[in-house]
Design an enzyme around this catalytic site. Structure first.
Site, mmCIF file in Angstrom:
data_model
loop_
_atom_site.group_PDB
_atom_site.id
_atom_site.type_symbol
_atom_site.label_atom_id
_atom_site.label_comp_id
_atom_site.label_asym_id
_atom_site.label_seq_id
_atom_site.Cartn_x
_atom_site.Cartn_y
_atom_site.Cartn_z
ATOM 1 C CG ASP A 13 -1.660 1.188 1.494
ATOM 2 O OD1 ASP A 13 -2.482 1.542 0.638
ATOM 3 O OD2 ASP A 13 -1.443 1.833 2.544
ATOM 4 C CG ASP A 15 -1.705 7.866 0.375
ATOM 5 O OD1 ASP A 15 -0.787 8.689 0.289
ATOM 6 O OD2 ASP A 15 -2.594 7.743 -0.500
ATOM 7 C CG ASP A 176 -2.157 2.581 6.179
ATOM 8 O OD1 ASP A 176 -2.483 2.098 5.074
ATOM 9 O OD2 ASP A 176 -2.479 3.723 6.536
#
Ligand SMILES: O=C(O)COP(=O)(O)O
Ligand SMILES: [Mg+2]
Length: 230
Positions: A13, A15, A176
């Site tokens: 991922d 961001d 995240d």
């Protein structure tokens, strides 16, 4: 963690996992808000809204002040302003989280194939990865608008598995947020989470994953240890 034993590729991922982009979002969002006659909001507010793509972010930001009808009436203008402000500063205020480059290099050195799957629009993603020196690591990059559906839908992860000609059980997703974990579970990929990103204000400990890793370098070591033990 035997689910990692056969892993041959990783989907990372962007961001909140590789880059702390909240400062970029902050400048772009407040630039947009100013054009719309709205006052600035804080980085903390924005961090709660990032992760489900631009449309969701803009609607959430405008919902702080406006009802649904007013949001719809101004949506196209707001998106246009947001994209213009974001592209003007893309990457200037964002920073790499610790051991990201080292972690990606270690994964490559261990022979893993790498893909980046983000909900960020691809027109923001491609120049950002390049600016931060991350583009060199990825064979495949999908943004939130690259495919018909974005995370938490499993489509982007399944597409990477097909691109790599690997079964999902051999492709670990690392992210995240619960979006990443839900997409991975639905795709049948093992999933590792990092605790330092943006998880919609929820603890990463409440997100279903196969393990929490402090950094991408720790993820690389964990994957490698399961290879050598298997
Ligand atoms: O732009 C967003 O919604 C964040 O995207 P990401 O966490 O999937 O990289
Ligand atoms: Mg993220």
């Amino acid at each position: 963690m035997s689910v990692l034993a056969g892993v041959r590729a990783a989907i990372i991922d962007l961001d909140g996992t590789m880059l702390d982009t909240i400062p970029d979002f902050h400048v772009a969002i407040n630039g947009m808000r100013e054009e719309l006659g709205l006052g600035p909001i804080t980085q903390e507010q924005i961090a709660l809204m990032v992760g489900k793509g631009s449309e969701n972010l803009i609607r959430s930001v405008l919902a702080l002040n406006w009802d649904a009808d007013r949001i719809e009436a101004a949506f196209a203008q707001a998106m246009d302003a947001y994209q213009r402000h974001y592209l003007a500063i893309n990457g200037n205020y964002s920073t790499l989280f610790p051991q990201v480059t080292e972690g990606l290099a270690a994964m490559k050195a261990h022979g893993l194939r790498l893909a980046c799957v983000t909900n960020k629009p691809i027109s923001f993603t491609t120049p950002l990865l390049k600016l931060k020196g991350l583009d060199q690591f990825f064979e495949v990059v999908y943004g939130g608008d690259s495919l018909p559906r974005k995370k938490p839908d499993p489509l982007p992860l399944r597409t990477v598995c097909a691109d790599f000609d690997l079964p999902p059980s051999q492709v670990v997703a690392i992210g995240d947020s619960s979006n990443d974990a839900q997409a991975a579970r639905a795709a049948g990929c093992p999933v590792l989470t990092v605790p330092y990103g943006y998880n919609h204000g929820e603890s990463i400990h409440d997100t279903d994953s196969d393990g929490i890793v402090a950094t991408l370098l720790e993820a690389a070591s964990l994957i490698r240890s399961h290879h050598t033990n298997s």
